[in-house]
Design a protein around this motif. Sequence first.
Motif, mmCIF file in Angstrom:
data_model
loop_
_atom_site.group_PDB
_atom_site.id
_atom_site.type_symbol
_atom_site.label_atom_id
_atom_site.label_comp_id
_atom_site.label_asym_id
_atom_site.label_seq_id
_atom_site.Cartn_x
_atom_site.Cartn_y
_atom_site.Cartn_z
ATOM 1 N N LYS A 3 0.835 -1.196 0.000
ATOM 2 C CA LYS A 3 0.000 0.000 0.000
ATOM 3 C C LYS A 3 0.874 1.251 0.000
ATOM 4 N N LEU A 4 1.970 1.224 0.764
ATOM 5 C CA LEU A 4 2.847 2.380 0.801
ATOM 6 C C LEU A 4 3.491 2.608 -0.546
ATOM 7 N N ARG A 5 3.859 1.535 -1.252
ATOM 8 C CA ARG A 5 4.456 1.717 -2.570
ATOM 9 C C ARG A 5 3.442 2.280 -3.548
ATOM 10 N N LEU A 6 2.185 1.850 -3.451
ATOM 11 C CA LEU A 6 1.141 2.410 -4.308
ATOM 12 C C LEU A 6 0.966 3.892 -4.037
ATOM 13 N N LEU A 7 1.007 4.270 -2.760
ATOM 14 C CA LEU A 7 0.917 5.688 -2.418
ATOM 15 C C LEU A 7 2.088 6.455 -3.006
ATOM 16 N N GLY A 8 3.284 5.859 -2.935
ATOM 17 C CA GLY A 8 4.462 6.531 -3.462
ATOM 18 C C GLY A 8 4.376 6.730 -4.953
ATOM 19 N N SER A 128 -7.095 2.823 11.721
ATOM 20 C CA SER A 128 -6.607 2.027 12.841
ATOM 21 C C SER A 128 -7.395 0.733 12.953
ATOM 22 N N SER A 129 -6.792 -0.228 13.634
ATOM 23 C CA SER A 129 -7.420 -1.523 13.830
ATOM 24 C C SER A 129 -6.995 -2.071 15.183
ATOM 25 N N GLU A 130 -7.964 -2.513 15.981
ATOM 26 C CA GLU A 130 -7.648 -3.116 17.259
ATOM 27 C C GLU A 130 -6.847 -4.395 17.024
ATOM 28 N N SER A 131 -5.770 -4.562 17.806
ATOM 29 C CA SER A 131 -4.899 -5.714 17.604
ATOM 30 C C SER A 131 -4.791 -6.559 18.863
ATOM 31 N N GLY A 132 -5.643 -6.315 19.823
ATOM 32 C CA GLY A 132 -5.586 -7.038 21.085
ATOM 33 C C GLY A 132 -5.867 -6.093 22.226
ATOM 34 N N THR A 133 -5.900 -6.587 23.438
ATOM 35 C CA THR A 133 -6.199 -5.756 24.585
ATOM 36 C C THR A 133 -5.153 -4.664 24.757
ATOM 37 N N GLY A 134 -5.585 -3.429 24.532
ATOM 38 C CA GLY A 134 -4.674 -2.307 24.703
ATOM 39 C C GLY A 134 -3.760 -2.035 23.529
ATOM 40 N N TYR A 135 -3.810 -2.878 22.487
ATOM 41 C CA TYR A 135 -2.952 -2.701 21.322
ATOM 42 C C TYR A 135 -3.765 -2.162 20.149
ATOM 43 N N VAL A 136 -3.239 -1.139 19.490
ATOM 44 C CA VAL A 136 -3.897 -0.597 18.301
ATOM 45 C C VAL A 136 -2.840 -0.355 17.227
ATOM 46 N N ASN A 137 -3.105 -0.867 16.033
ATOM 47 C CA ASN A 137 -2.238 -0.595 14.894
ATOM 48 C C ASN A 137 -2.807 0.569 14.085
ATOM 49 N N TRP A 138 -1.959 1.501 13.713
ATOM 50 C CA TRP A 138 -2.349 2.644 12.882
ATOM 51 C C TRP A 138 -1.593 2.513 11.566
ATOM 52 N N TYR A 139 -2.316 2.606 10.449
ATOM 53 C CA TYR A 139 -1.725 2.332 9.152
ATOM 54 C C TYR A 139 -1.759 3.550 8.221
ATOM 55 N N ASP A 140 -0.657 3.705 7.454
ATOM 56 C CA ASP A 140 -0.579 4.691 6.366
ATOM 57 C C ASP A 140 -0.978 6.091 6.809
ATOM 58 N N CYS A 141 -0.412 6.548 7.921
ATOM 59 C CA CYS A 141 -0.682 7.905 8.393
ATOM 60 C C CYS A 141 0.320 8.868 7.753
ATOM 61 N N PHE A 154 6.016 11.686 4.191
ATOM 62 C CA PHE A 154 6.014 10.247 3.970
ATOM 63 C C PHE A 154 4.821 9.657 4.714
ATOM 64 N N TYR A 155 4.663 8.337 4.607
ATOM 65 C CA TYR A 155 3.596 7.634 5.304
ATOM 66 C C TYR A 155 4.198 6.686 6.336
ATOM 67 N N ILE A 156 3.533 6.587 7.477
ATOM 68 C CA ILE A 156 4.049 5.784 8.581
ATOM 69 C C ILE A 156 2.939 4.912 9.157
ATOM 70 N N ASP A 165 5.575 1.688 22.506
ATOM 71 C CA ASP A 165 5.047 1.798 21.149
ATOM 72 C C ASP A 165 6.114 1.419 20.133
ATOM 73 N N GLN A 166 5.676 1.152 18.887
ATOM 74 C CA GLN A 166 6.611 0.652 17.882
ATOM 75 C C GLN A 166 6.222 1.128 16.490
ATOM 76 N N ILE A 167 7.213 1.452 15.674
ATOM 77 C CA ILE A 167 6.981 1.775 14.266
ATOM 78 C C ILE A 167 6.969 0.481 13.467
ATOM 79 N N ILE A 168 5.926 0.289 12.662
ATOM 80 C CA ILE A 168 5.826 -0.912 11.830
ATOM 81 C C ILE A 168 6.616 -0.729 10.540
ATOM 82 N N GLU A 169 6.342 0.367 9.822
ATOM 83 C CA GLU A 169 7.036 0.642 8.577
ATOM 84 C C GLU A 169 6.821 2.089 8.160
#
Length: 237
Positions: A3-8, A128-141, A154-156, A165-169
Amino acid sequence: MSKLRLLGAALLAALMALPGTATATAQTATVPGHVEITPSGEQEMRDFWSRYSVPPATQEALIKRLEAGDRIDSTRTDRDPVATENIDTAGLRRTVERFRDGSVSVTSISRPTSAGTIGPSTVNNCRSSESGTGYVNWYDCHASSQNGVVTFGFYISYTITPRYDQIIEVGSPYRHCSVGTCDTPKLAIRKKTETSTGSAWANITAIHTNINGSGSTKYEMRALVGDNRASTRWETP
């Protein structure tokens, strides 16, 4: 990363049509010390300044300085803002910095208006998408920065957790210059996971060169993820 490459690819196609990029025909100085600003480049700067309530008379003074080969305060790494405002609205977090000469710089990062299931309608939007108790993934921000002359971003994608917290890509870096030229931006994750000593962060860097050859400036914008939030900022040497 698909998805990030398509955005690029979409961003690159759009920017190739804009003046002032490294691949566009450069403006040329008509006389020594004078910079010829294209009408489209001038309009881009005026639109940006008007969006942040810079008065027309101040805009005119800023244009004249740029035409004379000078650099306005928002493009200088040795100038500090006289006022800084953080603005949080639905879907966007912005930091607006105002300088003594009236110029403005802005960094921003998009964010979902609510958490939920990812679907086709949300492609190309921060979500965003819930990924478990207390965990949320945020995509293509979308993380971006502007100072009136240079725009890049850029997109993160990242994860908010109860602990660290952690950066996915990151991906789809882009740049555009309303005056002068910008080299190809460099994007990297510098610290993937937040620790007790600080946030996770990624950065984009690009070098802007004045069209009359009067100098160049390396710009850096960081996206930071920590304390259950993401933010952006200009980074000065």
